[in-house]
Design a protein around this motif. Structure first.
Motif, mmCIF file in Angstrom:
data_model
loop_
_atom_site.group_PDB
_atom_site.id
_atom_site.type_symbol
_atom_site.label_atom_id
_atom_site.label_comp_id
_atom_site.label_asym_id
_atom_site.label_seq_id
_atom_site.Cartn_x
_atom_site.Cartn_y
_atom_site.Cartn_z
ATOM 1 N N LEU A 14 36.123 -8.453 11.596
ATOM 2 C CA LEU A 14 35.639 -9.248 10.458
ATOM 3 C C LEU A 14 36.095 -8.650 9.130
ATOM 4 N N THR A 15 36.104 -7.337 9.038
ATOM 5 C CA THR A 15 36.590 -6.673 7.827
ATOM 6 C C THR A 15 38.085 -6.923 7.652
ATOM 7 N N ASP A 16 38.838 -6.866 8.762
ATOM 8 C CA ASP A 16 40.285 -7.057 8.698
ATOM 9 C C ASP A 16 40.681 -8.469 8.265
ATOM 10 N N ILE A 17 39.903 -9.480 8.624
ATOM 11 C CA ILE A 17 40.269 -10.854 8.241
ATOM 12 C C ILE A 17 39.865 -11.170 6.803
ATOM 13 N N GLY A 18 39.163 -10.245 6.148
ATOM 14 C CA GLY A 18 38.867 -10.415 4.731
ATOM 15 C C GLY A 18 37.447 -10.822 4.404
ATOM 16 N N CYS A 19 36.527 -10.670 5.333
ATOM 17 C CA CYS A 19 35.133 -10.988 5.056
ATOM 18 C C CYS A 19 34.584 -9.939 4.083
ATOM 19 N N GLU A 36 29.954 -14.374 0.343
ATOM 20 C CA GLU A 36 30.460 -14.511 1.707
ATOM 21 C C GLU A 36 30.094 -13.270 2.492
ATOM 22 N N TRP A 37 29.658 -13.487 3.730
ATOM 23 C CA TRP A 37 29.189 -12.391 4.558
ATOM 24 C C TRP A 37 29.267 -12.801 6.021
ATOM 25 N N ALA A 38 29.094 -11.800 6.886
ATOM 26 C CA ALA A 38 29.047 -12.044 8.329
ATOM 27 C C ALA A 38 27.976 -11.143 8.919
ATOM 28 N N LEU A 92 37.896 -18.430 7.233
ATOM 29 C CA LEU A 92 37.395 -17.210 7.876
ATOM 30 C C LEU A 92 37.127 -17.436 9.361
ATOM 31 N N SER A 93 36.525 -18.554 9.703
ATOM 32 C CA SER A 93 36.213 -18.838 11.107
ATOM 33 C C SER A 93 37.479 -18.969 11.936
#
Length: 165
Positions: A14-19, A36-38, A92-93
């Motif tokens: 999730l960090t790598d995709i830019g979240c 934006e968060w996960a 993001l998804s």
């Protein structure tokens, strides 16, 4: 067994995709969140199924090492992705689902297979909601393994007499 490596991988992915921010503690569900968060949620229990099957063996230095899969472990993690913009949520998804690795390694070097389960939006979403959210289920299948080592037979020597009649 597989909970820690799966949780760490999902957080890193999730960090790598830019979240912008990734939460992993269920207590964080109620705190104020950025735009934006996960949130990565792990279930309380995993499913264990007895297998008792030989996976592989390796010959090294006159010894054979057998690896047996005693149980198969299935874990369903839930990933909730939220963004204030619907286009950003979709980006993001999609990046999360496309970039998900098929296999990761556990602490002992064995494979954990990852696949996508069900996904959907949060039922609390509405036209007046400030956040758009999507929930994605990641199914992780690993195992409980044991190792057994035995010496290899390198030579056979007959120690009896041959009697002819």
């Amino acid at each position: 067994m597989i909970r820690k490596p799966v949780k760490l991988y999902l957080e890193q992915h999730l960090t790598d995709i830019g979240c912008a921010r990734v939460f992993t503690d269920p207590k964080d569900a109620g705190v104020a969140k950025p735009k934006e968060w996960a949130l990565v949620s792990m279930p309380e229990a995993a499913k264990y199924e007895t297998k008792n099957e030989k996976v592989t063996y390796v010959d090294r230095d006159g010894r054979r090492t057998y690896h047996y899969k005693k149980s198969e472990v299935t874990l369903e993690a839930s990933v909730r992705i939220a963004a204030d913009n619907l286009d950003r949520l979709c980006a993001l998804s999609a990046a999360f689902m496309i970039g998900l690795a098929r296999r990761i390694k556990d602490d002992y070097g064995y494979d954990i297979e990852l696949s996508l389960g069900e996904s959907g939006s949060d039922p609390a979403d509405s036209e007046v909601a400030t956040k758009n959210e999507m929930i994605i289920t990641v199914v992780a299948v690993g195992g409980v393994y044991i190792t057994r080592e035995v010496p290899l037979i390198t030579a056979v020597e007959l120690e009896t007499e041959i009697i002819r009649r």
